[in-house]
Design a protein around this motif. Structure first.
Motif, PDB file in Angstrom:
ATOM      1  N   VAL A  60      -8.157  -5.206   3.426  1.00 53.91           N
ATOM      2  CA  VAL A  60      -8.734  -5.684   4.680  1.00 53.91           C
ATOM      3  C   VAL A  60      -8.277  -7.116   4.921  1.00 53.91           C
ATOM      4  CG1 VAL A  60     -10.864  -6.146   5.953  1.00 53.91           C
ATOM      5  CG2 VAL A  60     -10.777  -4.244   4.327  1.00 53.91           C
ATOM      6  N   PRO A  61      -7.557  -7.399   6.021  1.00 53.98           N
ATOM      7  CA  PRO A  61      -7.212  -8.790   6.320  1.00 53.98           C
ATOM      8  C   PRO A  61      -8.452  -9.577   6.739  1.00 53.98           C
ATOM      9  CG  PRO A  61      -6.594  -7.375   8.154  1.00 53.98           C
ATOM     10  CD  PRO A  61      -7.082  -6.457   7.055  1.00 53.98           C
ATOM     11  N   LEU A  62      -8.515 -10.837   6.299  1.00 51.21           N
ATOM     12  CA  LEU A  62      -9.633 -11.712   6.643  1.00 51.21           C
ATOM     13  C   LEU A  62      -9.200 -12.856   7.552  1.00 51.21           C
ATOM     14  CD1 LEU A  62     -11.233 -11.851   3.083  1.00 51.21           C
ATOM     15  CD2 LEU A  62     -12.009 -10.454   5.018  1.00 51.21           C
ATOM     16  N   SER A  63      -8.031 -13.412   7.298  1.00 52.91           N
ATOM     17  CA  SER A  63      -7.466 -14.437   8.176  1.00 52.91           C
ATOM     18  C   SER A  63      -5.984 -14.568   7.885  1.00 52.91           C
ATOM     19  CB  SER A  63      -8.161 -15.787   7.972  1.00 52.91           C
ATOM     20  OG  SER A  63      -7.943 -16.280   6.668  1.00 52.91           O
ATOM     21  N   GLY A  64      -5.213 -14.959   8.910  1.00 52.84           N
ATOM     22  CA  GLY A  64      -3.783 -15.120   8.748  1.00 52.84           C
ATOM     23  C   GLY A  64      -3.029 -13.850   9.067  1.00 52.84           C
ATOM     24  N   ALA A  65      -1.753 -13.836   8.706  1.00 49.01           N
ATOM     25  CA  ALA A  65      -0.884 -12.706   9.035  1.00 49.01           C
ATOM     26  C   ALA A  65       0.044 -12.421   7.868  1.00 49.01           C
ATOM     27  CB  ALA A  65      -0.070 -13.004  10.297  1.00 49.01           C
ATOM     28  N   GLY A  66       0.354 -11.148   7.690  1.00 54.61           N
ATOM     29  CA  GLY A  66       1.246 -10.764   6.613  1.00 54.61           C
ATOM     30  C   GLY A  66       1.684  -9.324   6.768  1.00 54.61           C
ATOM     31  N   ARG A  67       2.103  -8.731   5.656  1.00 52.46           N
ATOM     32  CA  ARG A  67       2.644  -7.382   5.682  1.00 52.46           C
ATOM     33  C   ARG A  67       2.249  -6.644   4.414  1.00 52.46           C
ATOM     34  NH1 ARG A  67       5.881  -6.383   9.523  1.00 52.46           N
ATOM     35  NH2 ARG A  67       6.755  -4.273   9.720  1.00 52.46           N
ATOM     36  N   VAL A  68       1.989  -5.339   4.546  1.00 51.50           N
ATOM     37  CA  VAL A  68       1.711  -4.483   3.396  1.00 51.50           C
ATOM     38  C   VAL A  68       2.821  -3.461   3.293  1.00 51.50           C
ATOM     39  CG1 VAL A  68       0.140  -2.816   2.353  1.00 51.50           C
ATOM     40  CG2 VAL A  68      -0.787  -4.787   3.591  1.00 51.50           C
ATOM     41  N   LEU A  69       3.441  -3.416   2.123  1.00 48.38           N
ATOM     42  CA  LEU A  69       4.457  -2.414   1.821  1.00 48.38           C
ATOM     43  C   LEU A  69       3.930  -1.552   0.691  1.00 48.38           C
ATOM     44  CD1 LEU A  69       7.349  -1.330   2.262  1.00 48.38           C
ATOM     45  CD2 LEU A  69       8.120  -2.999   0.549  1.00 48.38           C
ATOM     46  N   ALA A  70       3.783  -0.235   0.953  1.00 48.42           N
ATOM     47  CA  ALA A  70       3.212   0.679  -0.043  1.00 48.42           C
ATOM     48  C   ALA A  70       3.720   2.088   0.242  1.00 48.42           C
ATOM     49  CB  ALA A  70       1.690   0.649   0.001  1.00 48.42           C
ATOM     50  N   GLY A  71       4.613   2.597  -0.608  1.00 47.14           N
ATOM     51  CA  GLY A  71       5.166   3.923  -0.353  1.00 47.14           C
ATOM     52  C   GLY A  71       5.865   3.969   0.980  1.00 47.14           C
ATOM     53  N   GLU A  72       5.467   4.900   1.843  1.00 48.25           N
ATOM     54  CA  GLU A  72       6.072   5.012   3.167  1.00 48.25           C
ATOM     55  C   GLU A  72       5.442   4.079   4.181  1.00 48.25           C
ATOM     56  OE1 GLU A  72       5.970   9.078   4.336  1.00 48.25           O
ATOM     57  OE2 GLU A  72       7.287   9.756   2.717  1.00 48.25           O
ATOM     58  N   ILE A  73       4.410   3.344   3.782  1.00 47.15           N
ATOM     59  CA  ILE A  73       3.748   2.412   4.694  1.00 47.15           C
ATOM     60  C   ILE A  73       4.437   1.055   4.641  1.00 47.15           C
ATOM     61  CG2 ILE A  73       1.644   1.062   5.052  1.00 47.15           C
ATOM     62  CD1 ILE A  73       0.028   3.499   4.382  1.00 47.15           C
ATOM     63  N   ASP A  74       4.792   0.553   5.807  1.00 47.62           N
ATOM     64  CA  ASP A  74       5.312  -0.802   5.969  1.00 47.62           C
ATOM     65  C   ASP A  74       4.704  -1.325   7.251  1.00 47.62           C
ATOM     66  OD1 ASP A  74       6.669  -3.159   6.167  1.00 47.62           O
ATOM     67  OD2 ASP A  74       8.683  -2.286   6.215  1.00 47.62           O
ATOM     68  N   THR A  75       3.592  -2.064   7.129  1.00 48.21           N
ATOM     69  CA  THR A  75       2.820  -2.416   8.314  1.00 48.21           C
ATOM     70  C   THR A  75       2.398  -3.873   8.303  1.00 48.21           C
ATOM     71  OG1 THR A  75       0.845  -1.846   9.623  1.00 48.21           O
ATOM     72  CG2 THR A  75       0.624  -1.723   7.246  1.00 48.21           C
TER      73      THR A  75
END
Length: 288
Positions: A60-75
């Motif tokens: 769960v994002p709380l503040s700021g911005a970034g990216r999650v890479l996990a298996g086929e997920i790149d979001t």
């Protein structure tokens, strides 16, 4: 390394300076079997990665911005703050390696619970999350079903709750410790206050066992619910947000099962204004 509780200490569990993992609650430190919860602060040179062989994970994002890479997920994940907008949640089944990264800064909650892998990895958008207004009077709040039924998971249940200053949440008090006909669920509260000099209070109790504790939490603190009835209140000068991670005996569709409410206090739901005072009272006349 964040403060860790003993089996008899529900908090407050206070964050430590980052970057890295600034809060860390494990089943071993909490003295229970299911919920693990962390808050991580990321920088471009300090990403966060992990894999849970026998556990499902929710990010769960709380503040700021970034990216999650996990298996086929790149979001991408982002949030200006918990007080201004909802964020997408990334759900991962067991044995899914993940990495969370940022080009600037990002603070995120990462929690997990035991699972077999019944559901695939996916991203939950804010538009999928049920939002409701609960209560009334001085217990008026907004509840977001961030990862609760009908959104699919094995054991994890997540709520985000927005509580106006000076207002109670979880009223009437409720329990989910397997007693009084309730399901067994462990729970972590992660608190944020929009004026960080403020505070909130959280109470856990089971009167017949002589168990009664009140915890004073500040902005960024976590509190455990080991058993019993519980409720929280914000001080008069700070609006309160909290994120709940729950898990226990309920699996899949069973996660819709409600808690048990304290019968001594449910009367107020019939009329939230019943018996409320209008000042002055008792024949007193304010001085000029």
């Amino acid at each position: 390394m964040a403060d860790t509780p003993t089996a008899s200490a529900s908090g407050p569990i206070r964050p430590q300076p980052g970057p890295g993992r600034i809060l860390n609650i494990t089943p071993e430190t909490a003295g229970w079997d299911n919920v693990a919860f962390s808050v991580v602060e990321l920088t471009p040179s300090e990403p966060w990665s992990g894999v849970e062989p026998d556990r499902e994970t929710a990010i769960v994002p709380l503040s700021g911005a970034g990216r999650v890479l996990a298996g086929e997920i790149d979001t991408p994940i982002s949030r200006t703050s918990v007080f201004e907008e909802l964020g997408r949640i990334v759900y991962l089944p067991p044995s899914t390696p993940y990495e969370i990264s940022t080009d600037g800064s990002l603070t995120a909650a990462v929690g997990s619970a035991p699972a077999e892998g019944r559901y695939p990895a996916r991203v939950f958008e804010p538009s999928e999350m049920k939002v409701e207004i609960r209560g009334g009077g001085q217990a008026y709040r907004q509840v977001v079903h961030s990862l609760a039924h009908p959104l699919p998971a094995e054991k994890l249940i997540l709520y985000e709750v927005f509580v106006p200053r000076g207002t109670w949440s979880g009223w009437p008090p409720h329990c989910h410790d397997g007693r009084d006909g309730s399901p067994y669920l462990e729970e972590v509260y992660y608190f944020r206050l929009d004026r960080p000099e403020g505070y909130c209070m959280h109470r856990n109790w089971r009167t017949e066992e002589g168990f009664d504790e009140a915890v004073v939490a500040r902005d960024g603190d976590a509190v455990l619910v080991p058993k019993g009835y519980h409720t929280s209140v914000a001080c008069p000068s700070s609006n309160m947000y909290f994120l709940n991670y729950l898990a226990g005996e309920l699996i899949g569709e069973e996660r819709r099962t409600p808690p048990c409410f304290d019968a001594e206090h449910t009367w107020i739901e019939a009329d939230w204004g019943a018996g409320a005072w209008t000042l002055p009272v008792a024949g007193a006349v304010p001085s000029s």
